[in-house]
Design an enzyme around this catalytic site. Sequence first.
Site, short mmCIF file in Angstrom:
data_model
loop_
_atom_site.label_atom_id
_atom_site.label_comp_id
_atom_site.label_asym_id
_atom_site.label_seq_id
_atom_site.Cartn_x
_atom_site.Cartn_y
_atom_site.Cartn_z
N ALA A 135 2.39 0.97 3.33
CA ALA A 135 2.71 -0.33 3.91
C ALA A 135 3.38 -1.25 2.88
CB ALA A 135 1.45 -1.01 4.43
N GLY A 136 4.62 -1.57 3.13
CA GLY A 136 5.33 -2.55 2.31
C GLY A 136 5.82 -3.61 3.26
N GLU A 182 9.98 -7.82 -3.75
CA GLU A 182 9.91 -9.01 -2.88
C GLU A 182 11.00 -8.96 -1.81
OE1 GLU A 182 8.54 -12.65 -4.29
OE2 GLU A 182 7.66 -11.85 -6.12
N GLY A 218 29.37 0.37 -24.85
CA GLY A 218 29.63 1.78 -25.15
C GLY A 218 28.34 2.51 -25.49
N GLY A 219 28.41 3.38 -26.46
CA GLY A 219 27.24 4.18 -26.84
C GLY A 219 26.05 3.33 -27.23
N GLU A 224 0.86 -1.18 0.00
CA GLU A 224 0.00 0.00 0.00
C GLU A 224 0.90 1.23 0.00
OE1 GLU A 224 -2.90 0.04 3.09
OE2 GLU A 224 -3.61 -1.99 2.62
#
Lengths: 383, 261
Positions: A131-132, A367, A343-344, A128
């Site tokens: 709330a975890g 988790e 790289g890029g 929530e």
Amino acid sequence: MPDTRLTDEQESLRSTVADFAREVVAPVAGRHDEDQTFPYEVVEGMAKMGLFGLPFPEEYGGMGGDFFALCLAIEELARADSSVAITLEAGCCLGAMPIYRFGTEAQKQEWLHRLCSGEALGAFGLTEPDAGSDAGGTRTTAVLDGGEWVINGSKSFITNSGTDITKLVTATAVTATRDDGQKEISSIIVPVGTPGFSAGPPYSKVGWHASDTHPLTFADVRVPEANLLGTRGRGYANFLSILDEGRIAISALAVGLAQACVDESITYARARTQFGRPIGANQAIAFKIAEMETRTHVARTAYYDAASRMAAGRPFKKEAAIAKLFSSEAAVTNAREATQIHGGYGFMNEFPVARHWRDSKILEIGEGTSEVQKLLIARQLGL
Amino acid sequence: MNIVVTVKQVPDTWAEKKLDASDRTTDRKSVDNVMNEMDEYGVEEALRIKEAHGGEVTVVTMGPQKAVETIRKALSMGADKAVHLTDDALHGSDALQTSKALAKVIATLSPDLVITATEASDARGGVMGALLAERLGLPQLTLARKVTVDPAAGTVQIERQADNGYALVEASLPAVVGVVEKINEPRYPSFKGIMAAKKKPLTTLGVGEAGLDASEVGLASAGSKVDDAEPRPPRQSGTIVKDEGDGGAKIAEFLATQKLI
């Protein structure tokens, strides 16, 4: 080469899912990532193979395999696409497993066949806004009224909760206040379509773009009293026990991603030529890849160990936390190094490593964060 | 319908294939071995015909002990039973000898239908369907992109892939049908299928048990012989043709020098 630690059947399953991942999942992973779409056609293929029923008995429509088998499948899927792997992980471990473990026979008969066949997906609503890991913060409430639970509240970050095939959400809710002032938390099954229940628009996430994640709202949602899942007041405790095994599955997912980074880096380091030779001929690159391979190998060993212990009915809480902690950090490090090696190009979405990089970070969070894993390990050591 | 489908274990399609230096036969030890990819289409077609008309699918393979892995894959896809012809004496057999040995085994199974792939990815001879049909004295329907069986009438009809379309070809049963990759999408084995595979009947036959004489098969009496082999030359760097209005002509010129047009 087959892994000597696996039985013939486990190896057959692993190689079958590896074929499926390469032939069916990988070719569309980039497109679903870019478009942020749920890969229904891939999920249907997984369902046909019975992957959603892997760890469940045949009497409920499952494949009669075990949790280790599920982990092997998750690892191979994650080598191609983490979103697809988490869809399976959440479908089995969070959608179906609580019903299998804690459901009444009637609830199992009602839901498991559909969930195991992959025709339907279930979700678990625990997290929530406030709330975890801290269950005490749960604000969603469920009150008995005339033989029905009346649920009010909201949930956050709920995987598989808004697809066209999502048929139920199991939600934790405060059902009373205990004498000691603590909240009594229970789990209740809410079928999709119940008036008052709705999934909000999908989140805009850093990664896992093809995984379905929504906030959920419960406004005077009424379901029969019989939809209580497990013992009243055991909702949070039951869910925590499910999370112990879920950690092994997340570890398998992380190993798949870490392995994908090794695979992509080897291919690229051989093909990419600078100053007249492949970049893999430079120790700066070769050593990076050697370290990535080492991390992956050790992480796989850790989850094999935890999964074997679980299969043998031995305690595995500490080993599961170790596997989750090590492999998620290995995945993040490998993804960062693989991007660096490219790289890029590693910063371009058309290269899978860019996707792996974005997909990796959540593994240290979901988790149970890395910090929570350390807490669990320390507690197991008596600290 | 009693359906026999032939499968073959081959070196991984993507691996570099080598010959064993000592006797110039396929080197199977240094690479992963898998079911010939094209055989998966044959197995799938056999399963679909069985699902439509009932009956039984028997997998037949000839190959070393390790080829049992390929049998297991076919069984996990859903085939009912298998016969594995394996014997050191078979090592180095060419297509003619292989067809003789396979035909001997298949004849004992009295099939209504024999299904083969068009070719295997290692030798790529593409002749086994035809050879088996001749050996068994059965009609052959090759390059099938669609198979329709009518058990009541005792016939099988196929759409035979051709360059500009397809030909409808019909034969009486029993017959040998060779399928192309277009025909279907092979299923992936389910875990239940994988678990069930090890309990399915598997008959292992040596040369003698199959009614063959060791002198008829194997490298020493093979009708074809590999004298020498060269590894594939390294790939040449490509030629970039810049289009300055004459790009088409330049490409045509290049293709002509390569004798491609």
